[in-house]
Each structure stands twice: as C-alpha cells, then as structure tokens.
Scaffold this motif. Structure first.
Motif, PDB file in Angstrom:
ATOM      1  N   GLY A   1       0.790  -1.227   0.000  1.00 53.64           N
ATOM      2  CA  GLY A   1       0.000   0.000   0.000  1.00 53.64           C
ATOM      3  C   GLY A   1       0.818   1.270   0.000  1.00 53.64           C
ATOM      4  O   GLY A   1       0.271   2.362  -0.154  1.00 53.64           O
ATOM      5  N   GLY A   2       2.136   1.157   0.203  1.00 63.24           N
ATOM      6  CA  GLY A   2       2.958   2.358   0.341  1.00 63.24           C
ATOM      7  C   GLY A   2       2.559   3.142   1.576  1.00 63.24           C
ATOM      8  O   GLY A   2       2.500   4.380   1.555  1.00 63.24           O
ATOM      9  N   THR A   3       2.312   2.438   2.678  1.00 65.32           N
ATOM     10  CA  THR A   3       1.699   3.035   3.853  1.00 65.32           C
ATOM     11  C   THR A   3       2.515   2.783   5.115  1.00 65.32           C
ATOM     12  O   THR A   3       3.464   1.995   5.125  1.00 65.32           O
ATOM     13  N   THR A   4       2.078   3.431   6.203  1.00 69.01           N
ATOM     14  CA  THR A   4       2.778   3.363   7.474  1.00 69.01           C
ATOM     15  C   THR A   4       1.799   3.024   8.590  1.00 69.01           C
ATOM     16  O   THR A   4       0.665   3.503   8.606  1.00 69.01           O
ATOM     17  N   LEU A   5       2.272   2.205   9.530  1.00 71.22           N
ATOM     18  CA  LEU A   5       1.512   1.846  10.730  1.00 71.22           C
ATOM     19  C   LEU A   5       2.209   2.440  11.938  1.00 71.22           C
ATOM     20  O   LEU A   5       3.407   2.246  12.134  1.00 71.22           O
ATOM     21  N   MET A   6       1.435   3.171  12.766  1.00 69.72           N
ATOM     22  CA  MET A   6       2.005   3.805  13.946  1.00 69.72           C
ATOM     23  C   MET A   6       0.982   3.811  15.070  1.00 69.72           C
ATOM     24  O   MET A   6      -0.232   3.785  14.819  1.00 69.72           O
ATOM     25  N   ALA A   7       1.448   3.851  16.303  1.00 74.29           N
ATOM     26  CA  ALA A   7       0.571   3.907  17.473  1.00 74.29           C
ATOM     27  C   ALA A   7       0.453   5.339  17.974  1.00 74.29           C
ATOM     28  O   ALA A   7       1.350   6.161  17.801  1.00 74.29           O
ATOM     29  N   ALA A   8      -0.670   5.610  18.634  1.00 72.70           N
ATOM     30  CA  ALA A   8      -0.853   6.857  19.362  1.00 72.70           C
ATOM     31  C   ALA A   8      -1.538   6.499  20.679  1.00 72.70           C
ATOM     32  O   ALA A   8      -1.699   5.329  21.012  1.00 72.70           O
ATOM     33  N   GLY A   9      -1.974   7.497  21.423  1.00 72.89           N
ATOM     34  CA  GLY A   9      -2.634   7.235  22.695  1.00 72.89           C
ATOM     35  C   GLY A   9      -1.803   7.718  23.867  1.00 72.89           C
ATOM     36  O   GLY A   9      -0.711   8.283  23.696  1.00 72.89           O
ATOM     37  N   LEU A  10      -2.336   7.497  25.062  1.00 71.00           N
ATOM     38  CA  LEU A  10      -1.670   7.945  26.280  1.00 71.00           C
ATOM     39  C   LEU A  10      -0.755   6.874  26.854  1.00 71.00           C
ATOM     40  O   LEU A  10       0.377   7.138  27.226  1.00 71.00           O
ATOM     41  N   ASN A  11      -1.269   5.651  26.987  1.00 69.94           N
ATOM     42  CA  ASN A  11      -0.479   4.520  27.481  1.00 69.94           C
ATOM     43  C   ASN A  11      -1.150   3.244  27.016  1.00 69.94           C
ATOM     44  O   ASN A  11      -2.156   2.841  27.605  1.00 69.94           O
TER      45      ASN A  11
ATOM     46  N   SER B   1       9.678  -2.241  24.317  1.00 65.82           N
ATOM     47  CA  SER B   1      10.572  -2.319  23.166  1.00 65.82           C
ATOM     48  C   SER B   1      10.780  -0.949  22.542  1.00 65.82           C
ATOM     49  O   SER B   1      11.909  -0.594  22.153  1.00 65.82           O
ATOM     50  N   ALA B   2       9.705  -0.153  22.461  1.00 66.45           N
ATOM     51  CA  ALA B   2       9.823   1.203  21.921  1.00 66.45           C
ATOM     52  C   ALA B   2      10.661   2.085  22.838  1.00 66.45           C
ATOM     53  O   ALA B   2      11.502   2.870  22.376  1.00 66.45           O
TER      54      ALA B   2
ATOM     55  N   VAL C   1       2.941   8.576  27.679  1.00 68.44           N
ATOM     56  CA  VAL C   1       3.683   8.606  28.938  1.00 68.44           C
ATOM     57  C   VAL C   1       4.958   7.761  28.898  1.00 68.44           C
ATOM     58  O   VAL C   1       6.001   8.190  29.409  1.00 68.44           O
ATOM     59  N   GLY C   2       4.912   6.585  28.305  1.00 71.59           N
ATOM     60  CA  GLY C   2       6.082   5.724  28.284  1.00 71.59           C
ATOM     61  C   GLY C   2       7.037   6.047  27.163  1.00 71.59           C
ATOM     62  O   GLY C   2       8.214   6.374  27.381  1.00 71.59           O
ATOM     63  N   GLU C   3       6.522   5.968  25.920  1.00 68.59           N
ATOM     64  CA  GLU C   3       7.391   6.113  24.758  1.00 68.59           C
ATOM     65  C   GLU C   3       7.884   7.538  24.555  1.00 68.59           C
ATOM     66  O   GLU C   3       8.885   7.753  23.865  1.00 68.59           O
ATOM     67  N   GLN C   4       7.182   8.510  25.134  1.00 63.49           N
ATOM     68  CA  GLN C   4       7.593   9.897  24.920  1.00 63.49           C
ATOM     69  C   GLN C   4       8.024  10.576  26.222  1.00 63.49           C
ATOM     70  O   GLN C   4       9.198  10.839  26.432  1.00 63.49           O
TER      71      GLN C   4
ATOM     72  N   MET D   1       6.373   2.071  12.014  1.00 61.41           N
ATOM     73  CA  MET D   1       6.969   3.262  12.606  1.00 61.41           C
ATOM     74  C   MET D   1       6.846   3.243  14.123  1.00 61.41           C
ATOM     75  O   MET D   1       5.764   3.041  14.668  1.00 61.41           O
ATOM     76  N   THR D   2       7.967   3.457  14.808  1.00 61.53           N
ATOM     77  CA  THR D   2       7.933   3.726  16.241  1.00 61.53           C
ATOM     78  C   THR D   2       7.632   5.206  16.428  1.00 61.53           C
ATOM     79  O   THR D   2       8.228   6.050  15.758  1.00 61.53           O
ATOM     80  N   ARG D   3       6.701   5.506  17.317  1.00 65.08           N
ATOM     81  CA  ARG D   3       6.292   6.887  17.512  1.00 65.08           C
ATOM     82  C   ARG D   3       7.493   7.765  17.874  1.00 65.08           C
ATOM     83  O   ARG D   3       8.300   7.402  18.729  1.00 65.08           O
ATOM     84  N   PRO D   4       7.618   8.933  17.232  1.00 67.98           N
ATOM     85  CA  PRO D   4       8.737   9.815  17.554  1.00 67.98           C
ATOM     86  C   PRO D   4       8.699  10.254  19.011  1.00 67.98           C
ATOM     87  O   PRO D   4       7.662  10.191  19.676  1.00 67.98           O
ATOM     88  N   LEU D   5       9.834  10.738  19.515  1.00 68.21           N
ATOM     89  CA  LEU D   5       9.908  11.178  20.901  1.00 68.21           C
ATOM     90  C   LEU D   5       8.973  12.348  21.196  1.00 68.21           C
ATOM     91  O   LEU D   5       8.573  12.548  22.336  1.00 68.21           O
ATOM     92  N   ALA D   6       8.628  13.117  20.174  1.00 65.77           N
ATOM     93  CA  ALA D   6       7.702  14.232  20.370  1.00 65.77           C
ATOM     94  C   ALA D   6       6.796  14.361  19.159  1.00 65.77           C
ATOM     95  O   ALA D   6       7.261  14.364  18.019  1.00 65.77           O
ATOM     96  N   THR D   7       5.506  14.440  19.411  1.00 66.01           N
ATOM     97  CA  THR D   7       4.511  14.757  18.376  1.00 66.01           C
ATOM     98  C   THR D   7       3.646  15.877  18.945  1.00 66.01           C
ATOM     99  O   THR D   7       2.478  15.670  19.290  1.00 66.01           O
ATOM    100  N   PRO D   8       4.216  17.078  19.069  1.00 64.06           N
ATOM    101  CA  PRO D   8       3.544  18.137  19.816  1.00 64.06           C
ATOM    102  C   PRO D   8       2.346  18.728  19.086  1.00 64.06           C
ATOM    103  O   PRO D   8       2.136  18.510  17.893  1.00 64.06           O
TER     104      PRO D   8
END
Length: 364
Positions: free
Chosen positions: A126-136, A210-211, A140-143, A338-345
């Motif tokens: 698909g030429g696409t990307t899979l990524m997570a969002a959310g709080l926990n 892991s992230a 809180v953990g990954e960022q 994709m691992t979520r970047p350290l900041a997505t402000p």
C-alpha cells in the motif's frame, strides 16, 4: 491541504477521536466504520453529536477499503489475544491507507516471523505506514518518560506507574471478560499468558518496553511479568454491575524490560474498582521514577478545560489529541512500521484554540 481521515469504531475513545476529527480545520472525515447495528446508516455527525457531515456509518469493511483516504484512526476495543485486529489492519494498509492505532502497535518490529512479515508486506503493497498513538501505550512511556532521562548521565532503572479508576466503565463484557474484574482470584493466574486479559495486554506492553528501549539505545533481551490481583474487601456496586466480596477488584499489571539480565524498564498499571489496595489513596494518573545520575521523579495528572461540563474525561480528550497530533507524522513517514517519535507536539498551524472548538455536548 486537508487530511482525509477515516474513523474506525465509536466506543468512548473512538467517539472522542471522531469529534476531534470533525472539529479540526485541517481534517476531513471521509469514512466511518462502526460495530453496532444501531449505528449503521447514521450520519457521523449524529453519532458524534455534531452537525451533519454527509459521512454515513458502515460496518462493511469493503465500504471502507474502497475509500480514498490518507489515514485510518483505528480505535477498535481491546480484545484477546493481542493481534486479533491484524487482519483488518493488514487490509487497510494494503489498500493505501496509513493506520494509527490507539491499542498497540507501538513497535511492531519487536516481533519476528510471520506476523512481522505480514505487516511489513502490507505496508509495502500500500505504500503506507503503521504507527501507534494514545496515552499509554503512547505518550507517557514512549515519549514523556524517555525524554525525562535527558538529564541523566547514567541510568539504572526507569519506571512508569499508572493508576486508573475503572468504576465508571459501563460495559459489563469489557469490565468482567476483557479486563478480568469479578473473577475468583483463587482460579486466576494473572501471569498465565492464556488468561484472557493477559493475552490481550502482554504483547501490547512488550511493544511499549521495546519502543522505550529503542529510544534509549538499550538492547532489550526480553520482558518478564509480575502481575498481581487483589480481592474486593467488601461487595462493590460499580457502573458495569456488581463485584462480590473476595472477587477480583484490582489488578496491578507489571512488565519489566530486561537488559543485560537486569530489570531496567518497568511499566506498572493499577486498574482498580476500590482504593483499598492502592499504595496511596489518591494517586496521580502517572508517576515516573528514574533511578540514575541524577534521579528524576515526575507526577502527572490531566484536567479538562474550564467550562467543559461534558462527561467526556480528560483522558479521552487526551487520547484524541495524541491522534490528531500524530496524523501529520504518519502521513509524512516513509512506508513501513513506525515507532512513535519522541515528540509529536501540538501543531499551531491549524490555529486550533479551545474557544474555536465546538461546544461540548452534554451527552457522550
């Protein structure tokens, strides 16, 4: 340019995300997938208690796959075992739509073998990307916790403790089957991977650790669990029903990331229906404790904007915020996992100020 967005599922979290998409000036809702028969055929605005959108809810995945969209916000309810939503996510990715999940996929590269290969192949097709969002999982953990180590010249251990009052959750199936409340603690081994709640959560939080390890440059060797259940000190009446005295009223999930044979990362979550077993009576939503040189202690809570009298919680609003802020990142990323970047402000380019949001509706 507006992002074309599909909302997948409209439970408490999904409906809050749906509202955020409809309200945002840089987003265009183009599709809505629902699970309930009572929602099929209804306008998305009606479901979200917003003005009419012209987007009609469907539970036919073919309707969704056929749409042109930049991203799907995937908010399906947690269901055992972890990965049970892979099939639909694979279809969405392969159809040319990026996917943001609020229930896992923090670092899908943690897995090996057929599952990893299938996810990577779908992204490639698909030429696409899979990524997570959310709080926990998510914020809180990954960022937040990882960024807080930026003052440390040495790190011994990083722990995140989350405390969630579950008494207001109304869905009995979710409370008693998916989350494990009301079970006989003598018949439950929370560290048995076959137990329903553990089968849902262990994989998800292995990815969280892991992230975190990836961001910290640590070689994660494995994840050990140390889960505990606590019995109700008295009969409890909660929104979802009744919990008998002696039945499970509190679960403390604990996952430990192993580095060089030592527990270096810990994610601890208290889900409780009474406060009797908490380390403190009124804990914050999150505590972050970093043992290092120097050490760091952070206490974090969330609150709604003054004047918001809707029953939607600050946490639900926060999840929607993380999704909205992640959309530009996932759309701009190269195809893949994709691992979520350290900041997505917060992105001020959309000029999204509270005074310009739709008035909160008194019902959710």
């Amino acid at each position: 340019m507006k992002r074309r967005v599909i909302q997948w599922a409209t439970g408490a979290m999904g409906k809050t995300c749906l509202r955020a998409i409809i309200d945002h000036p840089d987003m265009e809702l183009v599709g809505l997938f629902v699970y309930g028969d009572d929602k099929v055929g209804r306008d998305a605005g009606d479901i979200a208690r917003r003005p009419t959108t012209g987007v009609i809810a469907t539970r036919n995945i073919e309707d969704i796959v056929s749409l042109e969209a930049d991203v799907v916000v995937h908010c399906a309810r947690l269901a055992p075992p972890y990965g049970s939503h892979d099939a639909e996510i694979l279809r969405l990715l392969a159809s040319g739509k990026n996917v943001i999940s609020i229930n896992g996929y923090s670092r899908s590269k943690h897995w090996k073998g057929e599952r990893l290969a299938a996810l990577e192949a779908a992204c490639a097709v698909g030429g696409t990307t899979l990524m997570a969002a959310g709080l926990n999982p998510g914020y809180v953990g990954e960022q937040l916790a990882v960024v807080a180590t930026g003052v440390c010249s040495a790190l011994d251990h990083l722990e995140v403790v989350e405390s969630v009052d579950c008494r207001v959750v109304r869905n009995p199936d979710y409370v008693f089957r998916v989350l494990g409340f009301g079970a006989d603690p003598e018949l439950v081994d929370p560290n048995d991977e076959a137990w329903g709640p553990a089968s849902s959560l262990n994989g998800m939080y292995a990815e969280v650790l892991s992230a975190m390890a990836e961001h910290l440059g640590l070689a994660l060797e494995g994840v050990a669990t140390d889960h505990r259940v606590f019995a109700a000190s008295e009969p409890l009446s909660i929104a979802a029903g009744q919990i008998a005295q002696g039945a499970v009223s509190h679960v403390n999930w604990r996952w430990h990331g192993l580095v060089e044979g030592q527990r270096r990362l810990t994610m601890s979550i208290h889900w409780y229906m009474e406060t009797a077993h908490l380390p403190e009576i009124a804990p914050p939503l999150w505590r972050i404790h970093i043992k290092g040189q120097p050490g760091v202690k952070i206490s974090v809570d969330m609150e709604k904007h003054e004047g918001d009298t809707s029953p939607t919680s600050a946490e639900q609003i926060g999840v929607a915020g993380t999704v909205i802020n992640a959309i530009p990142w996932v759309c701009a990323a190269p195809a893949g996992l994709m691992t979520r970047p350290l900041a997505t402000p917060f992105n001020g380019g959309g000029a999204q100020f509270v005074g310009r949001l739709a008035t909160p509706h008194p019902e959710t």
